[in-house]
Design an enzyme around this catalytic site. Structure first.
Site, PDB file in Angstrom:
ATOM      1  N   PRO A   1       0.812  -1.207   0.000  1.00  0.00           N
ATOM      2  CA  PRO A   1       0.000   0.000   0.000  1.00  0.00           C
ATOM      3  C   PRO A   1       0.851   1.264   0.000  1.00  0.00           C
ATOM      4  O   PRO A   1       1.789   1.386   0.814  1.00  0.00           O
ATOM      5  CB  PRO A   1      -0.813  -0.101   1.289  1.00  0.00           C
ATOM      6  CG  PRO A   1      -0.895  -1.557   1.562  1.00  0.00           C
ATOM      7  CD  PRO A   1       0.380  -2.126   1.083  1.00  0.00           C
ATOM      8  N   THR A   2       0.615   2.116  -0.965  1.00  0.00           N
ATOM      9  CA  THR A   2       1.301   3.410  -1.032  1.00  0.00           C
ATOM     10  C   THR A   2       0.260   4.500  -0.856  1.00  0.00           C
ATOM     11  O   THR A   2      -0.752   4.503  -1.554  1.00  0.00           O
ATOM     12  CB  THR A   2       2.003   3.545  -2.398  1.00  0.00           C
ATOM     13  OG1 THR A   2       2.950   2.487  -2.543  1.00  0.00           O
ATOM     14  CG2 THR A   2       2.708   4.877  -2.512  1.00  0.00           C
TER      15      THR A   2
END
Lengths: 71, 71, 71, 71, 71, 71
Positions: C2-3
């Site tokens: 997850p960014t």
């Protein structure tokens, strides 16, 4: 850290995508002298009926139908 | 104003998405002392066959097939 | 993977930025059941004279001058 | 050079998309005194079940079901 | 909801930025039949020494010096 | 069409930036069999005090001070 986002039209083969991420990673690692393991590449596909130049959808410029309601 | 974009692999449940936007909104509101009503969160899903680290597609690293022609 | 990208107006203190990335990381890790070590957060600062709602620059709405030529 | 990205909910008709890119291109060309041929517009569609304000998914706020596993 | 991001070279006047956000907002509202009050526009400025076409920095193509260490 | 966005920490030299855009353009052109003249590359610089992994600012992880109020 270098994170690369490649926006391109959909329709490429899996092998083209493999070559793309490998060669782009090598290019970034070589030019910036960083470890390839730290380079991230994200492919973002788009469609001609969502892309325009000079105010005209590329799908229209190419004489393609514009699908309704599909992503 | 704070706008948050969360890029993540597809496949999460609706409930995970509900929890994600709620908890992220609370985190932003608390840390920046802003009204949660002004915080926007956008989920952007991506696929392992469009994401690479160290020049290798994550789908290949995980031994998954790379679908051809699908988004 | 997850960014998270947080777009916000400039002017926050270093401590607010520390709290922001810590709390957002915890929120993502908890809601998606992922390892916090795999969560990346990127702060992107913007200015009121580059942001508009309803066709009006936020700096104008707030009666602020719009600097010329500065980023 | 000006590149414009329009994020909007899916469901618009092809004709709305044509009008959108044409009118936005004209607006950019007129205000910045640039050649419309050099203006690019990219439509990025998103879904209500991936967008939240105030910590609540827009699909929930509108009483819509949140599809599971679909993009 | 429509959120518009305009990427352009720095150097425009405050008045050009005002005209840009107003005209773009009107274009989106008219083509999509939405309330202008719900349209957001974000200006993102970039530099010629950070932008390339055909593998050549635009600053080089224009014979401009590439500043070192400045944003 | 392929548009490439490279997010990286600031501080690289002009020559590194020239090499980066040239090599990345070649990599995209070769892997996707497209004309290099149609490939665009955008460099987006960020700072360690705006980037976090595992909830910790990279500047803190590197023992650097976090400038206050500067972009």
């Amino acid at each position: 850290m270098p994170t690369v986002k490649v926006e391109m039209f959909s329709g490429r083969t899996p092998q083209q995508k493999r070559d793309l991420v490998r060669l782009v990673t090598d290019a970034v690692a070589e030019s910036l002298s960083v470890d390839p393991a730290g380079v991230r590449v994200q492919i973002v596909e788009t469609e001609r009926h969502h892309s325009a130049v000079g105010g005209v959808l590329r799908s229209d410029a190419a004489g393609e139908a514009v699908p309704f309601g599909t992503p």
